[in-house]
Design an enzyme around this catalytic site. Structure first.
Site, PDB file in Angstrom:
ATOM      1  N   SER A  48       0.689  -1.118   0.038  1.00 39.91           N
ATOM      2  CA  SER A  48      -0.159  -0.046   0.010  1.00 39.91           C
ATOM      3  C   SER A  48       0.897   1.500   0.013  1.00 39.91           C
ATOM      4  O   SER A  48       2.092   1.199   0.622  1.00 39.91           O
ATOM      5  CB  SER A  48      -0.943   0.146   1.300  1.00 39.91           C
ATOM      6  OG  SER A  48      -1.752  -1.311   1.533  1.00 39.91           O
TER       7      SER A  48
HETATM    8  N1  SAH Z   1      -0.342  -5.287   4.491  1.00 36.42           N
HETATM    9  C1  SAH Z   1       0.249  -5.438   3.139  1.00 36.42           C
HETATM   10  C2  SAH Z   1      -0.623  -5.163   1.769  1.00 36.42           C
HETATM   11  C3  SAH Z   1      -0.674  -6.104   0.805  1.00 36.42           C
HETATM   12  S1  SAH Z   1      -2.116  -6.183  -0.215  1.00 36.42           S
HETATM   13  C4  SAH Z   1       1.551  -4.694   2.964  1.00 36.42           C
HETATM   14  O1  SAH Z   1       2.112  -3.921   3.719  1.00 36.42           O
HETATM   15  O2  SAH Z   1       2.449  -4.791   1.957  1.00 36.42           O
HETATM   16  C5  SAH Z   1      -3.249  -7.024   0.504  1.00 36.42           C
HETATM   17  C6  SAH Z   1      -2.951  -8.549   0.598  1.00 36.42           C
HETATM   18  O3  SAH Z   1      -3.992  -9.048   1.218  1.00 36.42           O
HETATM   19  C7  SAH Z   1      -2.625  -9.342  -0.432  1.00 36.42           C
HETATM   20  O4  SAH Z   1      -1.358  -9.754  -0.316  1.00 36.42           O
HETATM   21  C8  SAH Z   1      -3.967 -10.349  -0.653  1.00 36.42           C
HETATM   22  O5  SAH Z   1      -3.300 -11.573  -1.216  1.00 36.42           O
HETATM   23  C9  SAH Z   1      -4.181 -10.412   0.769  1.00 36.42           C
HETATM   24  N2  SAH Z   1      -5.560 -10.905   0.923  1.00 36.42           N
HETATM   25  C10 SAH Z   1      -6.650 -10.833   0.365  1.00 36.42           C
HETATM   26  N3  SAH Z   1      -7.649 -11.461   0.876  1.00 36.42           N
HETATM   27  C11 SAH Z   1      -7.283 -11.982   2.001  1.00 36.42           C
HETATM   28  C12 SAH Z   1      -8.163 -13.089   3.092  1.00 36.42           C
HETATM   29  N4  SAH Z   1      -9.292 -13.478   3.018  1.00 36.42           N
HETATM   30  N5  SAH Z   1      -6.956 -13.346   3.846  1.00 36.42           N
HETATM   31  C13 SAH Z   1      -5.832 -12.946   3.965  1.00 36.42           C
HETATM   32  N6  SAH Z   1      -5.117 -12.271   3.122  1.00 36.42           N
HETATM   33  C14 SAH Z   1      -6.005 -11.839   2.064  1.00 36.42           C
END
Ligand code: SAH
Length: 212
Positions: free
Chosen positions: A59
């Site tokens: 993000s």
């Molecule tokens: N907090 C992360 C942001 C990653 S983007 C950072 O600092 O880089 C969001 C992530 O959520 C993705 O990797 C995606 O695969 C994951 N995601 C989506 N739905 C999910 C779920 N139901 N449970 C766990 N992870 C999930």
């Protein structure tokens, strides 16, 4: 490495309205370049989201700072993150002294980030599963942060939050979401604050979007 770039990023975050010194201080400490592929290091301290593989993104720093400020984790508190991704948000929470539990649904990302936590010395509990059902073994949590956008607020996450705890989650359609900041007042009562115009990758799962 990149100390000056981190200071400039913190200045940008201040200008955009982030006030929490605890959050800004964590941004000076956590080296964001370690959480993105090396070919993107030149962009690691710009206030932009970046691709991290598997169609996912790390993000935008402002969004991470905004959510962390809203969550306001205190040292020793138990915090659950849904959507580990690159691990940057989890590292930031850990740097602020929280006991971090994080869930990622994509195995390759989970695996890669687990190794990175190890390499960088972060003590973070991670698991690969559907985060919309939470992580009941360690509940209740003092705070829960969801870093992917869902259609509704998962009931399991509301249940696994401690009284007085905060749940920060973007909710909306697939293109745009409103940040919901809930405070749990009693088992059935939540105070809600909303702020619009965020854009996240989809939260996919039982209480999220269905996989295509
Ligand atoms: N907090 C992360 C942001 C990653 S983007 C950072 O600092 O880089 C969001 C992530 O959520 C993705 O990797 C995606 O695969 C994951 N995601 C989506 N739905 C999910 C779920 N139901 N449970 C766990 N992870 C999930």
């Amino acid at each position: 490495m990149f100390e000056q770039e981190r200071e400039e990023l913190v200045l940008t975050l201040r200008k955009r309205g982030i006030k929490s010194e605890k959050v800004l201080n964590a941004f000076l400490k956590v080296e964001r370049h370690n959480f993105v592929p090396e070919i993107m290091w030149f962009n690691a301290y710009k206030d932009v989201a970046l691709p991290i593989g598997q169609g996912q993104t790390i993000s935008q720093p402002y969004t991470v700072a905004y959510m962390t400020e809203a969550l306001d984790p205190k040292p020793g508190q138990k915090i659950l993150e849904i959507g580990t991704g690159s691990g940057f948000q989890a590292a930031l929470l850990s740097e602020m002294g929280a006991r971090v539990f994080t869930i990622e649904r994509q195995f390759d990302l989970y695996n890669q980030t687990l190794k990175l936590f190890d390499k960088l010395g972060y003590k973070i509990a991670a698991r690969c599963s559907d985060g919309t059902i939470g992580w009941s073994e360690f509940a209740p949590y003092d705070g829960i942060i969801v870093t992917a956008g869902g259609p509704t607020i998962p009931e399991n996450l509301k249940k696994q939050l401690a009284i007085g705890g905060k749940l920060v989650i973007p909710v909306g359609d697939k293109n745009s979401q409103t940040m919901n900041i809930l405070t749990k007042i009693s088992e059935s009562q939540f105070a809600v604050k909303e702020s619009p115009y965020f854009a996240f990758v989809p939260l996919i799962g039982k209480e999220g979007w269905k996989e295509k």
